[in-house]
Design a protein around this motif. Sequence first.
Motif, PDB file in Angstrom:
ATOM      1  N   ILE A  45      17.398  -8.261  -9.399  1.00 30.29           N
ATOM      2  CA  ILE A  45      16.761  -9.560  -9.170  1.00 30.29           C
ATOM      3  C   ILE A  45      15.267  -9.361  -9.344  1.00 30.29           C
ATOM      4  N   GLY A  46      14.621 -10.174 -10.185  1.00 34.34           N
ATOM      5  CA  GLY A  46      13.175 -10.083 -10.306  1.00 34.34           C
ATOM      6  C   GLY A  46      12.655 -10.265 -11.703  1.00 34.34           C
ATOM      7  N   TRP A  47      11.998  -9.176 -12.261  1.00 30.64           N
ATOM      8  CA  TRP A  47      11.341  -9.230 -13.568  1.00 30.64           C
ATOM      9  C   TRP A  47      10.277 -10.327 -13.616  1.00 30.64           C
ATOM     10  N   THR A  48       9.513 -10.456 -12.524  1.00 34.96           N
ATOM     11  CA  THR A  48       8.479 -11.479 -12.432  1.00 34.96           C
ATOM     12  C   THR A  48       7.461 -11.082 -11.371  1.00 34.96           C
ATOM     13  N   PRO A  49       6.181 -11.412 -11.582  1.00 30.75           N
ATOM     14  CA  PRO A  49       5.199 -11.174 -10.515  1.00 30.75           C
ATOM     15  C   PRO A  49       5.201 -12.283  -9.464  1.00 30.75           C
ATOM     16  N   ASN A  50       5.883 -13.372  -9.765  1.00 29.55           N
ATOM     17  CA  ASN A  50       5.897 -14.511  -8.849  1.00 29.55           C
ATOM     18  C   ASN A  50       6.920 -14.285  -7.736  1.00 29.55           C
ATOM     19  N   VAL A  51       6.624 -14.820  -6.577  1.00 29.15           N
ATOM     20  CA  VAL A  51       7.512 -14.667  -5.422  1.00 29.15           C
ATOM     21  C   VAL A  51       8.189 -16.018  -5.198  1.00 29.15           C
ATOM     22  N   VAL A  52       9.295 -16.233  -5.893  1.00 25.66           N
ATOM     23  CA  VAL A  52       9.940 -17.545  -5.955  1.00 25.66           C
ATOM     24  C   VAL A  52      11.389 -17.506  -5.476  1.00 25.66           C
ATOM     25  N   THR A  53      12.136 -16.546  -5.920  1.00 30.41           N
ATOM     26  CA  THR A  53      13.593 -16.555  -5.792  1.00 30.41           C
ATOM     27  C   THR A  53      14.060 -16.612  -4.345  1.00 30.41           C
ATOM     28  N   LYS A  54      14.992 -17.520  -4.096  1.00 26.82           N
ATOM     29  CA  LYS A  54      15.687 -17.615  -2.805  1.00 26.82           C
ATOM     30  C   LYS A  54      17.166 -17.384  -3.080  1.00 26.82           C
ATOM     31  N   ILE A  55      17.735 -16.341  -2.449  1.00 24.74           N
ATOM     32  CA  ILE A  55      19.080 -15.920  -2.821  1.00 24.74           C
ATOM     33  C   ILE A  55      19.878 -15.494  -1.600  1.00 24.74           C
ATOM     34  N   THR A  56      21.146 -15.884  -1.600  1.00 26.67           N
ATOM     35  CA  THR A  56      22.118 -15.460  -0.594  1.00 26.67           C
ATOM     36  C   THR A  56      23.131 -14.541  -1.265  1.00 26.67           C
ATOM     37  N   ILE A  57      23.401 -13.380  -0.639  1.00 23.42           N
ATOM     38  CA  ILE A  57      24.326 -12.393  -1.198  1.00 23.42           C
ATOM     39  C   ILE A  57      25.266 -11.981  -0.072  1.00 23.42           C
ATOM     40  N   ASP A  58      26.538 -12.372  -0.148  1.00 21.69           N
ATOM     41  CA  ASP A  58      27.437 -12.102   0.969  1.00 21.69           C
ATOM     42  C   ASP A  58      28.849 -11.767   0.498  1.00 21.69           C
ATOM     43  N   HIS A  59      29.502 -10.908   1.288  1.00 18.10           N
ATOM     44  CA  HIS A  59      30.913 -10.560   1.124  1.00 18.10           C
ATOM     45  C   HIS A  59      31.237  -9.986  -0.252  1.00 18.10           C
ATOM     46  N   ASN A  60      30.287  -9.235  -0.819  1.00 21.84           N
ATOM     47  CA  ASN A  60      30.525  -8.572  -2.092  1.00 21.84           C
ATOM     48  C   ASN A  60      30.901  -7.114  -1.855  1.00 21.84           C
ATOM     49  N   TRP A  61      31.650  -6.545  -2.815  1.00 26.74           N
ATOM     50  CA  TRP A  61      32.077  -5.152  -2.741  1.00 26.74           C
ATOM     51  C   TRP A  61      31.433  -4.390  -3.896  1.00 26.74           C
ATOM     52  N   PHE A  62      30.613  -3.388  -3.537  1.00 23.23           N
ATOM     53  CA  PHE A  62      29.988  -2.514  -4.516  1.00 23.23           C
ATOM     54  C   PHE A  62      30.707  -1.172  -4.452  1.00 23.23           C
ATOM     55  N   SER A  63      31.449  -0.827  -5.495  1.00 27.04           N
ATOM     56  CA  SER A  63      32.290   0.366  -5.478  1.00 27.04           C
ATOM     57  C   SER A  63      32.130   1.116  -6.790  1.00 27.04           C
ATOM     58  N   GLY A  64      31.767   2.384  -6.710  1.00 25.39           N
ATOM     59  CA  GLY A  64      31.580   3.173  -7.926  1.00 25.39           C
ATOM     60  C   GLY A  64      30.374   2.713  -8.718  1.00 25.39           C
ATOM     61  N   THR A  65      29.374   2.199  -8.030  1.00 28.74           N
ATOM     62  CA  THR A  65      28.134   1.749  -8.676  1.00 28.74           C
ATOM     63  C   THR A  65      27.002   2.665  -8.245  1.00 28.74           C
ATOM     64  N   LYS A  66      25.980   2.807  -9.084  1.00 25.64           N
ATOM     65  CA  LYS A  66      24.923   3.780  -8.812  1.00 25.64           C
ATOM     66  C   LYS A  66      23.689   3.140  -8.190  1.00 25.64           C
ATOM     67  N   GLN A  67      23.053   2.228  -8.866  1.00 28.08           N
ATOM     68  CA  GLN A  67      21.789   1.660  -8.394  1.00 28.08           C
ATOM     69  C   GLN A  67      21.801   0.141  -8.523  1.00 28.08           C
ATOM     70  N   ARG A  68      20.788  -0.496  -7.897  1.00 27.86           N
ATOM     71  CA  ARG A  68      20.668  -1.961  -7.903  1.00 27.86           C
ATOM     72  C   ARG A  68      21.907  -2.595  -7.258  1.00 27.86           C
ATOM     73  N   ASN A  69      22.071  -2.386  -5.971  1.00 24.96           N
ATOM     74  CA  ASN A  69      23.262  -2.879  -5.267  1.00 24.96           C
ATOM     75  C   ASN A  69      22.953  -3.861  -4.117  1.00 24.96           C
ATOM     76  N   PRO A  70      22.006  -4.800  -4.244  1.00 30.05           N
ATOM     77  CA  PRO A  70      21.137  -5.043  -5.398  1.00 30.05           C
ATOM     78  C   PRO A  70      19.744  -4.441  -5.199  1.00 30.05           C
ATOM     79  N   SER A  71      18.977  -4.511  -6.280  1.00 26.96           N
ATOM     80  CA  SER A  71      17.532  -4.301  -6.236  1.00 26.96           C
ATOM     81  C   SER A  71      16.881  -5.675  -6.310  1.00 26.96           C
ATOM     82  N   ALA A  72      16.084  -6.011  -5.292  1.00 22.10           N
ATOM     83  CA  ALA A  72      15.506  -7.361  -5.201  1.00 22.10           C
ATOM     84  C   ALA A  72      13.984  -7.249  -5.224  1.00 22.10           C
ATOM     85  N   ASP A  73      13.387  -7.643  -6.340  1.00 20.78           N
ATOM     86  CA  ASP A  73      11.943  -7.502  -6.539  1.00 20.78           C
ATOM     87  C   ASP A  73      11.269  -8.873  -6.471  1.00 20.78           C
ATOM     88  N   ASN A  74      10.295  -8.980  -5.587  1.00 14.81           N
ATOM     89  CA  ASN A  74       9.513 -10.215  -5.448  1.00 14.81           C
ATOM     90  C   ASN A  74      10.384 -11.447  -5.181  1.00 14.81           C
TER      91      ASN A  74
END
Length: 655
Positions: free
Chosen positions: A208-237
């Motif tokens: 999540i991100g790729w911007t210098p602006n601080v705008v994004t409003k996000i809800t992340i719930d009840h997800n399963w991250f399995s066998g993943t390495k990075q960005r689980n999530p990565s939330a920038d700005n």
Amino acid sequence: MHLHRNKRHRTRAVLLALGTAVGLGIAGPAPAGHAAQPAAPPDRLSATPHGFAALAGGTTGGAGGKVVTVTTQADLEKYAAAPEPYIIRVAATITAEPFGANVVVASDKTIVGVGTRGELVQGELHLNPGTSNVIIRNLTIRDSAVAGNWDCKDTDFDGVQMDTADHVWIDHNRFSNICDGQLDIRKDSDYITVSDNRFENNNKTFGIGWTPNVVTKITIDHNWFSGTKQRNPSADNCAYAHLYNNYLTAQADPGDPVWTYGNWSRGKTKMVIENSYYDSVQHPYQADATAELVQRGSILKNTTGRTDAWGTAFAPRDFYAYRLDPAAAVPALVERFSGPQRTIGTSTTLSVPGDYPTVQAAIDAVPEGNDGRITVAVAPGTYREKVYIPASKPKIDLRGTGHDRSDTVIVFDTPAAYGGSTGSATVRIAANDVTARHLTFSNDFDEAAHELSGEQALAMKTTGDRIVFEDTAFLGNQDTLMTDSPKLKQIARVYVRDAYIEGDVDFIYGRATTVIERSVIKALSRGSDTNNGYITAASTWKENPYGFLITDSRIVSDAPAGTFHLGRPWHPGGDPDAVAQVLIRDTELPAAIKASPWTDMSGFSWRDARFSEYRTSGPGADVTADRPQLSDADAAGHTVADYLGGTDGWAPQRH
């Protein structure tokens, strides 16, 4: 059936009380997983977005548009990119060509997999800048990674990518083996909810991100991250990132000391993590010095590395209500209910007036030959319109959403004089497998105001098979309810339960095999001291042993004693092969019923028809020579199951 007679006009007034209804998918239990798993929270399979996607006008996707089912890349691309709203049901595995191809998704779209059949292979769903109001549900998006290219440095094949999009709900999908991001939410995208997904077998999973602006409003719930390495999530700005009840386990490449991690609050992000579960995770959650991260209630099992928490972040409940599951319950809940579900996408709900302005507009949105149940949910109110469900649109459920069937009324005022018998019907159902519940159907044509008399004015006509009316009312005078079939020798079945039917002349009629059970039938007075009308006028095919069955019901009347007939035999066009069959059993009859309740019609004797009673009761049930009674032996073969079962064992009475 035209009969000229005087009729007392009755007015009906129904208050308009419009409500709202929403829904783009379905709800129901997922396939059973472990036997000891807890029950799903009530909103886990809801078709209504929650979290930030539900704010600022909400996310409705393709609501108000047509429903289409796609099985090819060409059709998916066609409808996804269309300028108008669509609810797009993906009912097959679609392999995108060329490898890594983008499927552009325009605004006002719902893309939903049908059960577990909907898959996009080696392709990306792409939301261009300015895209708004998109729902992506119940899909598997997989296998766009190039063999041996784990880092995907030289490709940009995402699963779902959006730039400067708003109001997007990503729900119950499975992302697997994608190159590079499984889900990339970029460049000031806003009002996003990501719920109940499975992210598996990937390197750069969810950014999540790729911007210098601080705008994004996000809800992340009840997800399963399995066998993943990075960005689980990565939330920038992110202005606000609310993560709760997520399950992270079995990371890929846990030996990398830096780039294998769970949640990362980066830049100026304000992140809140609640009641999540981390099992064997390196760096479960971390934050930049410029970011804020609040964590409460999560469980860490066999974890190592960073668990940063500083700042105050924000209070999610200042924005929306939500339910937290206990962290200890998260593994079982998420394992069972994340990812595509067998029940999602198999039916669709279209709301009136929320999604469509009229009932007919919702019917028009149903695809030809639709293969899944479609519910038209009608909010309380009076809908003055004519409704037609053609034979090409089966499996429709009409459902009033009020507390009482009288809350939701479909009414019109056409007489046969202006449109013929069929054309007079307020509602016509020609399709098979249609149900109607909690509704009132009415034809309120005023004969006196138009200087007409003896006019047919149907509230309902059916010609489809396997039609169910439950908790419905049919209001009219002559020919209120016609249950028919496309032709004399074709069997059609109708089941009416817990209903109210009123009229005066032949107001329950036709050739369909029809069961009326646990209902009230009101025979209205026309003001006569001798003949106020006829309840039934069946035209059953002579080789069909089952015509009309009225059972466990009550007939009432405001007509004088001895002035109403139970029925007469209708031979349309004088056809001798239409031989009425009517059985009234275990039903209370009023004093208004004549001692000789069956009568001739158009030169055909009632004695040649198949009229009978069995165990009727009440002041109108005296047995006379002109009242054939069914024997116990014959009654045993004239049950609800006998009438409705046919060759396919249809048994709606069991539900």
